[in-house]
Design a protein around this motif. Structure first.
Motif, PDB file in Angstrom:
ATOM      1  N   LEU A 170     -74.016  32.566 -20.137  1.00  0.00           N
ATOM      2  CA  LEU A 170     -73.834  31.240 -19.996  1.00  0.00           C
ATOM      3  C   LEU A 170     -73.063  30.687 -21.443  1.00  0.00           C
ATOM      4  O   LEU A 170     -73.023  31.357 -22.216  1.00  0.00           O
ATOM      5  N   PRO A 171     -72.574  29.551 -21.005  1.00  0.00           N
ATOM      6  CA  PRO A 171     -72.086  29.091 -22.543  1.00  0.00           C
ATOM      7  C   PRO A 171     -73.031  28.989 -23.638  1.00  0.00           C
ATOM      8  O   PRO A 171     -74.068  28.759 -23.068  1.00  0.00           O
ATOM      9  N   ALA A 172     -72.625  29.450 -24.710  1.00  0.00           N
ATOM     10  CA  ALA A 172     -73.547  29.713 -25.965  1.00  0.00           C
ATOM     11  C   ALA A 172     -74.001  28.612 -26.411  1.00  0.00           C
ATOM     12  O   ALA A 172     -74.984  28.240 -26.961  1.00  0.00           O
ATOM     13  N   LEU A 173     -73.252  27.340 -26.255  1.00  0.00           N
ATOM     14  CA  LEU A 173     -73.635  26.048 -26.846  1.00  0.00           C
ATOM     15  C   LEU A 173     -74.058  25.118 -25.926  1.00  0.00           C
ATOM     16  O   LEU A 173     -73.750  24.915 -24.864  1.00  0.00           O
ATOM     17  N   ARG A 174     -75.202  24.582 -26.179  1.00  0.00           N
ATOM     18  CA  ARG A 174     -75.965  23.610 -25.168  1.00  0.00           C
ATOM     19  C   ARG A 174     -75.418  22.437 -25.421  1.00  0.00           C
ATOM     20  O   ARG A 174     -74.580  21.989 -26.260  1.00  0.00           O
ATOM     21  N   SER A 175     -75.511  21.662 -24.169  1.00  0.00           N
ATOM     22  CA  SER A 175     -75.042  20.336 -24.092  1.00  0.00           C
ATOM     23  C   SER A 175     -75.524  19.276 -25.334  1.00  0.00           C
ATOM     24  O   SER A 175     -76.770  19.245 -25.429  1.00  0.00           O
ATOM     25  N   PRO A 176     -74.540  18.768 -25.744  1.00  0.00           N
ATOM     26  CA  PRO A 176     -75.231  17.492 -26.902  1.00  0.00           C
ATOM     27  C   PRO A 176     -75.730  16.456 -26.282  1.00  0.00           C
ATOM     28  O   PRO A 176     -76.455  15.567 -26.792  1.00  0.00           O
ATOM     29  N   HIS A 177     -75.712  16.380 -24.758  1.00  0.00           N
ATOM     30  CA  HIS A 177     -76.121  15.233 -24.207  1.00  0.00           C
ATOM     31  C   HIS A 177     -77.715  15.536 -23.399  1.00  0.00           C
ATOM     32  O   HIS A 177     -78.051  14.679 -22.825  1.00  0.00           O
ATOM     33  N   ARG A 178     -78.179  16.723 -23.819  1.00  0.00           N
ATOM     34  CA  ARG A 178     -79.344  17.084 -23.056  1.00  0.00           C
ATOM     35  C   ARG A 178     -80.243  16.062 -23.262  1.00  0.00           C
ATOM     36  O   ARG A 178     -81.452  16.007 -22.386  1.00  0.00           O
ATOM     37  N   ASP A 179     -80.597  15.437 -24.516  1.00  0.00           N
ATOM     38  CA  ASP A 179     -81.694  14.650 -24.833  1.00  0.00           C
ATOM     39  C   ASP A 179     -81.510  13.256 -24.676  1.00  0.00           C
ATOM     40  O   ASP A 179     -81.992  12.158 -25.096  1.00  0.00           O
ATOM     41  N   ASP A 180     -80.146  12.934 -23.948  1.00  0.00           N
ATOM     42  CA  ASP A 180     -79.970  11.435 -23.763  1.00  0.00           C
ATOM     43  C   ASP A 180     -80.987  10.898 -22.894  1.00  0.00           C
ATOM     44  O   ASP A 180     -81.249  10.971 -21.916  1.00  0.00           O
ATOM     45  N   PRO A 181     -81.346   9.575 -23.407  1.00  0.00           N
ATOM     46  CA  PRO A 181     -82.419   8.911 -22.679  1.00  0.00           C
ATOM     47  C   PRO A 181     -81.919   8.248 -21.442  1.00  0.00           C
ATOM     48  O   PRO A 181     -82.745   8.379 -20.262  1.00  0.00           O
ATOM     49  N   VAL A 182     -80.717   7.979 -21.241  1.00  0.00           N
ATOM     50  CA  VAL A 182     -80.315   7.385 -19.835  1.00  0.00           C
ATOM     51  C   VAL A 182     -79.026   8.255 -19.593  1.00  0.00           C
ATOM     52  O   VAL A 182     -77.875   8.289 -20.430  1.00  0.00           O
ATOM     53  N   PRO A 183     -78.944   8.869 -18.499  1.00  0.00           N
ATOM     54  CA  PRO A 183     -77.779   9.789 -18.369  1.00  0.00           C
ATOM     55  C   PRO A 183     -76.754   8.942 -17.882  1.00  0.00           C
ATOM     56  O   PRO A 183     -76.906   8.042 -17.284  1.00  0.00           O
ATOM     57  N   GLY A 184     -75.572   9.013 -18.648  1.00  0.00           N
ATOM     58  CA  GLY A 184     -74.344   8.147 -18.163  1.00  0.00           C
ATOM     59  C   GLY A 184     -73.355   9.269 -17.224  1.00  0.00           C
ATOM     60  O   GLY A 184     -73.357   9.874 -16.570  1.00  0.00           O
ATOM     61  N   ARG A 185     -72.014   8.446 -17.420  1.00  0.00           N
ATOM     62  CA  ARG A 185     -71.123   9.206 -16.890  1.00  0.00           C
ATOM     63  C   ARG A 185     -70.748  10.661 -17.646  1.00  0.00           C
ATOM     64  O   ARG A 185     -70.912  10.781 -18.768  1.00  0.00           O
ATOM     65  N   PRO A 186     -70.741  11.935 -16.738  1.00  0.00           N
ATOM     66  CA  PRO A 186     -70.558  12.989 -17.356  1.00  0.00           C
ATOM     67  C   PRO A 186     -69.331  13.090 -18.194  1.00  0.00           C
ATOM     68  O   PRO A 186     -68.127  12.595 -18.135  1.00  0.00           O
ATOM     69  N   CYS A 187     -70.038  13.617 -19.587  1.00  0.00           N
ATOM     70  CA  CYS A 187     -68.756  13.553 -20.628  1.00  0.00           C
ATOM     71  C   CYS A 187     -68.296  15.203 -20.632  1.00  0.00           C
ATOM     72  O   CYS A 187     -68.918  16.095 -20.484  1.00  0.00           O
ATOM     73  N   HIS A 188     -67.007  15.169 -20.766  1.00  0.00           N
ATOM     74  CA  HIS A 188     -66.152  16.607 -20.697  1.00  0.00           C
ATOM     75  C   HIS A 188     -65.565  16.684 -22.126  1.00  0.00           C
ATOM     76  O   HIS A 188     -64.565  17.302 -22.017  1.00  0.00           O
ATOM     77  N   GLY A 189     -66.450  16.352 -23.060  1.00  0.00           N
ATOM     78  CA  GLY A 189     -66.020  16.682 -24.497  1.00  0.00           C
ATOM     79  C   GLY A 189     -65.197  15.357 -25.043  1.00  0.00           C
ATOM     80  O   GLY A 189     -64.782  15.540 -26.158  1.00  0.00           O
ATOM     81  N   GLU A 190     -65.341  14.041 -24.357  1.00  0.00           N
ATOM     82  CA  GLU A 190     -64.634  13.005 -24.881  1.00  0.00           C
ATOM     83  C   GLU A 190     -65.471  12.289 -25.976  1.00  0.00           C
ATOM     84  O   GLU A 190     -64.703  11.901 -26.955  1.00  0.00           O
ATOM     85  N   CYS A 191     -66.569  12.973 -26.307  1.00  0.00           N
ATOM     86  CA  CYS A 191     -67.558  12.433 -27.620  1.00  0.00           C
ATOM     87  C   CYS A 191     -66.989  13.413 -28.889  1.00  0.00           C
ATOM     88  O   CYS A 191     -67.624  12.883 -29.865  1.00  0.00           O
ATOM     89  N   GLY A 192     -66.218  14.305 -28.637  1.00  0.00           N
ATOM     90  CA  GLY A 192     -65.819  15.105 -29.791  1.00  0.00           C
ATOM     91  C   GLY A 192     -66.885  16.215 -30.311  1.00  0.00           C
ATOM     92  O   GLY A 192     -66.540  16.969 -31.297  1.00  0.00           O
ATOM     93  N   ARG A 193     -67.861  16.341 -29.545  1.00  0.00           N
ATOM     94  CA  ARG A 193     -68.891  17.293 -30.030  1.00  0.00           C
ATOM     95  C   ARG A 193     -68.764  18.708 -29.251  1.00  0.00           C
ATOM     96  O   ARG A 193     -68.272  18.663 -27.992  1.00  0.00           O
ATOM     97  N   PHE A 194     -69.097  19.882 -29.725  1.00  0.00           N
ATOM     98  CA  PHE A 194     -69.234  21.097 -28.712  1.00  0.00           C
ATOM     99  C   PHE A 194     -70.312  20.815 -27.988  1.00  0.00           C
ATOM    100  O   PHE A 194     -71.206  20.341 -28.044  1.00  0.00           O
ATOM    101  N   GLY A 195     -70.397  21.879 -26.769  1.00  0.00           N
ATOM    102  CA  GLY A 195     -71.524  22.040 -25.893  1.00  0.00           C
ATOM    103  C   GLY A 195     -71.087  21.484 -24.471  1.00  0.00           C
ATOM    104  O   GLY A 195     -72.052  21.180 -23.803  1.00  0.00           O
ATOM    105  N   HIS A 196     -69.675  21.439 -24.209  1.00  0.00           N
ATOM    106  CA  HIS A 196     -69.571  21.002 -22.899  1.00  0.00           C
ATOM    107  C   HIS A 196     -68.899  22.145 -21.943  1.00  0.00           C
ATOM    108  O   HIS A 196     -68.106  21.888 -21.093  1.00  0.00           O
ATOM    109  N   GLY A 197     -69.462  23.327 -22.148  1.00  0.00           N
ATOM    110  CA  GLY A 197     -69.022  24.426 -21.345  1.00  0.00           C
ATOM    111  C   GLY A 197     -67.581  24.629 -21.255  1.00  0.00           C
ATOM    112  O   GLY A 197     -66.949  24.806 -22.310  1.00  0.00           O
ATOM    113  N   VAL A 198     -67.212  24.780 -20.208  1.00  0.00           N
ATOM    114  CA  VAL A 198     -65.605  25.144 -19.779  1.00  0.00           C
ATOM    115  C   VAL A 198     -64.766  24.152 -20.501  1.00  0.00           C
ATOM    116  O   VAL A 198     -63.391  24.416 -20.776  1.00  0.00           O
TER     117      VAL A 198
END
Length: 289
Positions: free
Chosen positions: A34-62
Protein backbone atom coordinates in the motif's frame (compact mmCIF):
# COMPACT_ATOMS: atom_id res chain seq x y z
CA UNK A 1 15.81 -5.57 11.58
CA UNK A 2 16.10 -1.78 11.48
CA UNK A 3 19.27 -2.06 9.41
CA UNK A 4 17.54 -4.44 7.01
CA UNK A 5 14.62 -2.03 6.63
CA UNK A 6 16.98 0.88 5.97
CA UNK A 7 18.75 -1.16 3.33
CA UNK A 8 15.39 -2.11 1.76
CA UNK A 9 14.36 1.56 1.73
CA UNK A 10 17.65 2.62 0.15
CA UNK A 11 17.35 -0.09 -2.47
CA UNK A 12 13.70 0.77 -3.18
CA UNK A 13 14.62 4.43 -3.65
CA UNK A 14 17.37 3.46 -6.07
CA UNK A 15 14.97 1.32 -8.11
CA UNK A 16 12.34 4.07 -8.04
CA UNK A 17 14.82 6.67 -9.31
CA UNK A 18 15.90 4.29 -12.07
CA UNK A 19 12.25 3.80 -13.11
CA UNK A 20 11.70 7.56 -13.09
CA UNK A 21 14.63 7.99 -15.48
CA UNK A 22 12.62 5.82 -17.92
CA UNK A 23 9.64 8.16 -17.61
CA UNK A 24 7.68 6.09 -15.08
CA UNK A 25 6.02 8.07 -12.25
CA UNK A 26 6.55 6.44 -8.85
CA UNK A 27 5.44 6.54 -5.20
CA UNK A 28 6.89 4.81 -2.09
CA UNK A 29 5.11 1.66 -0.90
CA UNK A 30 5.10 -0.10 2.46
CA UNK A 31 5.69 -3.81 2.99
CA UNK A 32 1.93 -4.33 2.56
CA UNK A 33 2.12 -2.99 -1.03
CA UNK A 34 0.00 0.00 0.00
CA UNK A 35 1.12 3.64 -0.39
CA UNK A 36 3.58 4.30 2.42
CA UNK A 37 2.22 7.75 3.26
CA UNK A 38 -1.17 8.06 4.93
CA UNK A 39 -3.70 10.61 3.78
CA UNK A 40 -3.28 14.03 5.41
CA UNK A 41 -7.07 14.31 5.39
CA UNK A 42 -7.83 11.19 7.44
CA UNK A 43 -8.64 13.28 10.54
CA UNK A 44 -10.58 16.03 8.77
CA UNK A 45 -13.77 16.64 10.81
CA UNK A 46 -15.97 17.10 7.78
CA UNK A 47 -15.05 15.19 4.58
CA UNK A 48 -15.12 17.47 1.60
CA UNK A 49 -14.39 17.08 -2.08
CA UNK A 50 -11.69 14.41 -2.55
CA UNK A 51 -8.25 16.00 -2.63
CA UNK A 52 -5.83 14.69 -5.26
CA UNK A 53 -2.85 16.59 -3.94
CA UNK A 54 -4.13 20.11 -4.47
CA UNK A 55 -3.40 20.82 -0.78
CA UNK A 56 0.34 20.46 -1.48
CA UNK A 57 0.94 17.75 1.13
CA UNK A 58 2.03 14.14 0.61
CA UNK A 59 -0.27 11.19 1.21
CA UNK A 60 -2.58 11.12 -1.83
CA UNK A 61 -1.55 7.72 -3.09
CA UNK A 62 -1.03 7.46 -6.82
CA UNK A 63 -1.70 11.19 -7.18
CA UNK A 64 1.69 11.81 -5.49
CA UNK A 65 3.46 9.87 -8.26
CA UNK A 66 6.29 11.75 -9.92
CA UNK A 67 9.27 11.36 -12.24
CA UNK A 68 11.08 14.29 -10.60
CA UNK A 69 14.07 12.86 -8.66
CA UNK A 70 13.96 15.69 -6.09
CA UNK A 71 10.28 15.04 -5.33
CA UNK A 72 10.86 11.27 -5.24
CA UNK A 73 13.60 11.69 -2.66
CA UNK A 74 11.30 13.92 -0.62
CA UNK A 75 8.56 11.27 -0.75
CA UNK A 76 10.92 8.56 0.45
CA UNK A 77 12.35 10.86 3.12
CA UNK A 78 8.81 11.35 4.43
CA UNK A 79 8.33 7.55 4.48
CA UNK A 80 11.58 6.04 5.81
CA UNK A 81 9.72 2.75 6.39
CA UNK A 82 9.03 2.29 2.65
CA UNK A 83 10.49 -0.91 1.23
CA UNK A 84 9.09 -0.70 -2.28
CA UNK A 85 7.70 1.60 -4.91
CA UNK A 86 4.60 1.76 -7.05
CA UNK A 87 4.48 2.75 -10.72
CA UNK A 88 1.45 4.84 -11.64
CA UNK A 89 -0.57 3.58 -14.61
CA UNK A 90 -2.31 5.66 -17.25
CA UNK A 91 0.16 8.56 -17.21
CA UNK A 92 2.26 9.85 -20.12
CA UNK A 93 4.50 9.00 -21.83
CA UNK A 94 3.62 5.29 -21.66
CA UNK A 95 -0.01 5.36 -20.43
CA UNK A 96 0.86 2.11 -18.71
CA UNK A 97 -1.64 -0.75 -18.50
CA UNK A 98 -0.87 -3.59 -16.11
CA UNK A 99 -2.22 -7.09 -16.72
CA UNK A 100 -2.04 -8.88 -13.36
CA UNK A 101 -2.13 -12.67 -13.75
CA UNK A 102 -2.97 -13.86 -10.25
CA UNK A 103 -2.22 -17.31 -8.84
CA UNK A 104 -4.39 -17.05 -5.73
CA UNK A 105 -7.59 -17.95 -7.59
CA UNK A 106 -8.53 -21.50 -8.53
CA UNK A 107 -8.44 -20.54 -12.23
CA UNK A 108 -5.25 -20.71 -14.29
CA UNK A 109 -5.07 -17.04 -15.25
CA UNK A 110 -2.31 -17.61 -17.81
CA UNK A 111 -4.44 -20.22 -19.56
CA UNK A 112 -7.41 -17.85 -19.43
CA UNK A 113 -5.35 -15.13 -21.13
CA UNK A 114 -4.20 -17.57 -23.82
CA UNK A 115 -7.82 -18.57 -24.43
CA UNK A 116 -8.81 -14.93 -24.78
CA UNK A 117 -5.96 -14.38 -27.21
CA UNK A 118 -7.09 -17.31 -29.37
CA UNK A 119 -10.72 -16.27 -29.28
CA UNK A 120 -10.10 -12.59 -30.07
CA UNK A 121 -7.10 -13.07 -32.36
CA UNK A 122 -4.36 -11.18 -30.56
CA UNK A 123 -0.85 -12.00 -29.40
CA UNK A 124 0.80 -10.64 -26.28
CA UNK A 125 3.92 -8.86 -27.56
CA UNK A 126 7.34 -9.11 -25.99
CA UNK A 127 7.28 -6.71 -23.08
CA UNK A 128 8.30 -6.15 -19.47
CA UNK A 129 7.15 -9.00 -17.21
CA UNK A 130 7.43 -8.81 -13.42
CA UNK A 131 7.20 -11.89 -11.17
CA UNK A 132 5.33 -11.50 -7.90
CA UNK A 133 6.37 -13.28 -4.67
CA UNK A 134 3.25 -15.46 -4.89
CA UNK A 135 4.15 -16.70 -8.38
CA UNK A 136 1.93 -14.35 -10.35
CA UNK A 137 3.00 -12.15 -13.24
CA UNK A 138 2.52 -8.53 -14.20
CA UNK A 139 2.58 -7.76 -17.92
CA UNK A 140 3.35 -4.15 -18.81
CA UNK A 141 1.55 -2.73 -21.85
CA UNK A 142 0.94 0.78 -23.14
CA UNK A 143 -2.30 2.38 -24.28
CA UNK A 144 -3.24 5.25 -26.60
CA UNK A 145 -2.95 8.70 -24.99
CA UNK A 146 -6.63 9.48 -25.64
CA UNK A 147 -7.97 6.26 -24.09
CA UNK A 148 -8.69 5.77 -20.39
CA UNK A 149 -8.46 2.14 -19.32
CA UNK A 150 -10.23 1.57 -15.99
CA UNK A 151 -9.06 -0.67 -13.18
CA UNK A 152 -10.89 -3.97 -12.92
CA UNK A 153 -10.69 -7.23 -11.00
CA UNK A 154 -11.73 -10.45 -12.71
CA UNK A 155 -13.85 -8.68 -15.34
CA UNK A 156 -11.66 -9.81 -18.24
CA UNK A 157 -11.45 -13.36 -16.86
CA UNK A 158 -11.19 -14.93 -13.39
CA UNK A 159 -7.74 -14.32 -11.94
CA UNK A 160 -6.92 -11.47 -14.33
CA UNK A 161 -6.88 -7.98 -12.83
CA UNK A 162 -6.23 -4.83 -14.81
CA UNK A 163 -4.34 -1.80 -13.51
CA UNK A 164 -5.30 1.29 -15.44
CA UNK A 165 -5.85 4.98 -14.77
CA UNK A 166 -5.71 5.70 -11.04
CA UNK A 167 -3.99 2.38 -10.30
CA UNK A 168 -0.39 1.33 -9.84
CA UNK A 169 1.91 -1.65 -10.26
CA UNK A 170 4.46 -2.77 -7.66
CA UNK A 171 7.83 -2.08 -9.23
CA UNK A 172 10.54 -4.72 -9.63
CA UNK A 173 12.99 -4.64 -6.73
CA UNK A 174 10.25 -3.87 -4.19
CA UNK A 175 10.33 -5.92 -0.98
CA UNK A 176 7.04 -6.88 0.67
CA UNK A 177 5.93 -9.08 3.55
CA UNK A 178 5.77 -11.99 1.09
CA UNK A 179 9.01 -11.47 -0.79
CA UNK A 180 10.60 -9.47 -3.58
CA UNK A 181 9.16 -8.47 -6.96
CA UNK A 182 11.61 -9.26 -9.76
CA UNK A 183 11.70 -8.64 -13.50
CA UNK A 184 11.79 -11.74 -15.70
CA UNK A 185 15.33 -12.07 -17.07
CA UNK A 186 15.60 -10.53 -20.52
CA UNK A 187 12.59 -8.22 -20.12
CA UNK A 188 13.83 -5.57 -17.69
CA UNK A 189 15.53 -3.55 -20.45
CA UNK A 190 12.45 -3.58 -22.71
CA UNK A 191 10.09 -0.68 -23.18
CA UNK A 192 6.44 -1.54 -22.44
CA UNK A 193 4.85 -2.85 -25.64
CA UNK A 194 1.68 -1.47 -27.18
CA UNK A 195 -1.50 -3.19 -26.09
CA UNK A 196 -2.99 -5.19 -29.00
CA UNK A 197 -6.14 -3.40 -30.28
CA UNK A 198 -8.33 -6.49 -29.78
CA UNK A 199 -7.24 -6.75 -26.16
CA UNK A 200 -7.63 -3.01 -25.63
CA UNK A 201 -11.27 -3.25 -26.74
CA UNK A 202 -11.84 -5.93 -24.11
CA UNK A 203 -10.36 -3.72 -21.40
CA UNK A 204 -12.65 -0.78 -22.12
CA UNK A 205 -16.16 -0.60 -20.65
CA UNK A 206 -18.91 -1.32 -23.18
CA UNK A 207 -20.32 1.83 -24.78
CA UNK A 208 -23.56 3.02 -23.32
CA UNK A 209 -26.53 2.43 -25.61
CA UNK A 210 -27.78 5.59 -27.23
CA UNK A 211 -30.79 6.88 -25.36
CA UNK A 212 -32.74 9.37 -27.44
CA UNK A 213 -33.85 12.33 -25.39
CA UNK A 214 -37.54 11.95 -24.53
CA UNK A 215 -39.84 14.73 -25.66
CA UNK A 216 -40.49 17.32 -22.99
CA UNK A 217 -44.08 16.21 -22.62
CA UNK A 218 -43.43 12.45 -22.55
CA UNK A 219 -45.78 9.71 -23.78
CA UNK A 220 -48.89 11.45 -22.45
CA UNK A 221 -48.06 14.50 -24.53
CA UNK A 222 -47.65 12.39 -27.67
CA UNK A 223 -51.04 10.84 -27.01
CA UNK A 224 -52.70 14.25 -26.75
CA UNK A 225 -51.07 15.41 -29.98
CA UNK A 226 -52.22 12.23 -31.73
CA UNK A 227 -55.75 12.80 -30.37
CA UNK A 228 -55.84 16.19 -32.12
CA UNK A 229 -54.28 14.87 -35.35
CA UNK A 230 -57.01 12.24 -35.76
CA UNK A 231 -59.88 14.75 -35.42
CA UNK A 232 -62.46 14.85 -38.21
CA UNK A 233 -64.24 17.94 -39.42
CA UNK A 234 -66.62 19.05 -36.72
CA UNK A 235 -64.34 17.63 -33.97
CA UNK A 236 -61.22 19.68 -34.58
CA UNK A 237 -61.81 22.58 -32.20
CA UNK A 238 -63.44 20.40 -29.53
CA UNK A 239 -60.60 17.88 -29.54
CA UNK A 240 -57.97 20.63 -29.47
CA UNK A 241 -59.66 22.32 -26.51
CA UNK A 242 -59.99 19.01 -24.61
CA UNK A 243 -56.35 18.06 -25.27
CA UNK A 244 -55.09 21.50 -24.24
CA UNK A 245 -57.08 21.34 -21.00
CA UNK A 246 -55.61 17.92 -20.17
CA UNK A 247 -52.12 19.22 -20.98
CA UNK A 248 -52.42 22.18 -18.60
CA UNK A 249 -53.96 20.02 -15.89
CA UNK A 250 -50.96 17.69 -16.12
CA UNK A 251 -48.40 20.48 -16.03
CA UNK A 252 -47.24 20.07 -19.64
CA UNK A 253 -49.37 22.77 -21.24
CA UNK A 254 -46.56 25.23 -22.10
CA UNK A 255 -44.47 22.41 -23.61
CA UNK A 256 -47.38 21.29 -25.82
CA UNK A 257 -48.47 24.68 -27.19
CA UNK A 258 -46.33 24.34 -30.32
CA UNK A 259 -47.00 20.59 -30.97
CA UNK A 260 -50.75 21.01 -30.45
CA UNK A 261 -50.82 24.09 -32.68
CA UNK A 262 -49.01 22.21 -35.45
CA UNK A 263 -51.37 19.24 -35.10
CA UNK A 264 -54.37 21.56 -35.33
CA UNK A 265 -52.97 23.12 -38.51
CA UNK A 266 -52.81 19.62 -40.06
CA UNK A 267 -56.51 19.14 -39.34
CA UNK A 268 -57.46 22.35 -41.13
CA UNK A 269 -57.67 24.94 -38.35
CA UNK A 270 -55.83 28.21 -38.83
CA UNK A 271 -52.98 29.14 -36.52
CA UNK A 272 -55.08 31.98 -35.10
CA UNK A 273 -57.96 29.60 -34.33
CA UNK A 274 -55.64 27.01 -32.79
CA UNK A 275 -53.83 29.45 -30.54
CA UNK A 276 -57.07 31.04 -29.42
CA UNK A 277 -58.49 27.63 -28.46
CA UNK A 278 -55.33 26.68 -26.55
CA UNK A 279 -55.34 30.03 -24.75
CA UNK A 280 -58.97 29.46 -23.80
CA UNK A 281 -58.08 26.05 -22.38
CA UNK A 282 -55.27 27.65 -20.36
CA UNK A 283 -57.64 30.20 -18.84
CA UNK A 284 -60.24 27.53 -18.18
CA UNK A 285 -57.73 25.50 -16.15
CA UNK A 286 -56.44 28.50 -14.22
CA UNK A 287 -53.26 29.16 -16.21
CA UNK A 288 -52.02 32.22 -18.03
CA UNK A 289 -51.59 31.47 -21.73
Amino acid sequence: MATTDRQATTLALAHALSAAERGLAVIPLSRTKLPALRSPHRDDPVPGRPCHGECGRFGHGVYDASTDPVRIRELFAAAPWATGYGIACGLPPYHLIGVDLDTKSCTDSSAALRELALRHLFTIPETVVVLTPSGGRHLWLTGPPDTVVPNSAGRLAPGIDIRGAGGYLVGPGSRTDHGVYTAVPGTAHLAPAACPPSLLRLLLPPPRPHQPAPPAAGDHGRGLVHFVLTAHEGQRNTRLFWAACRAYENGIGPALVAPLTEAALHTGLTEREARATIASAARMTGHHP
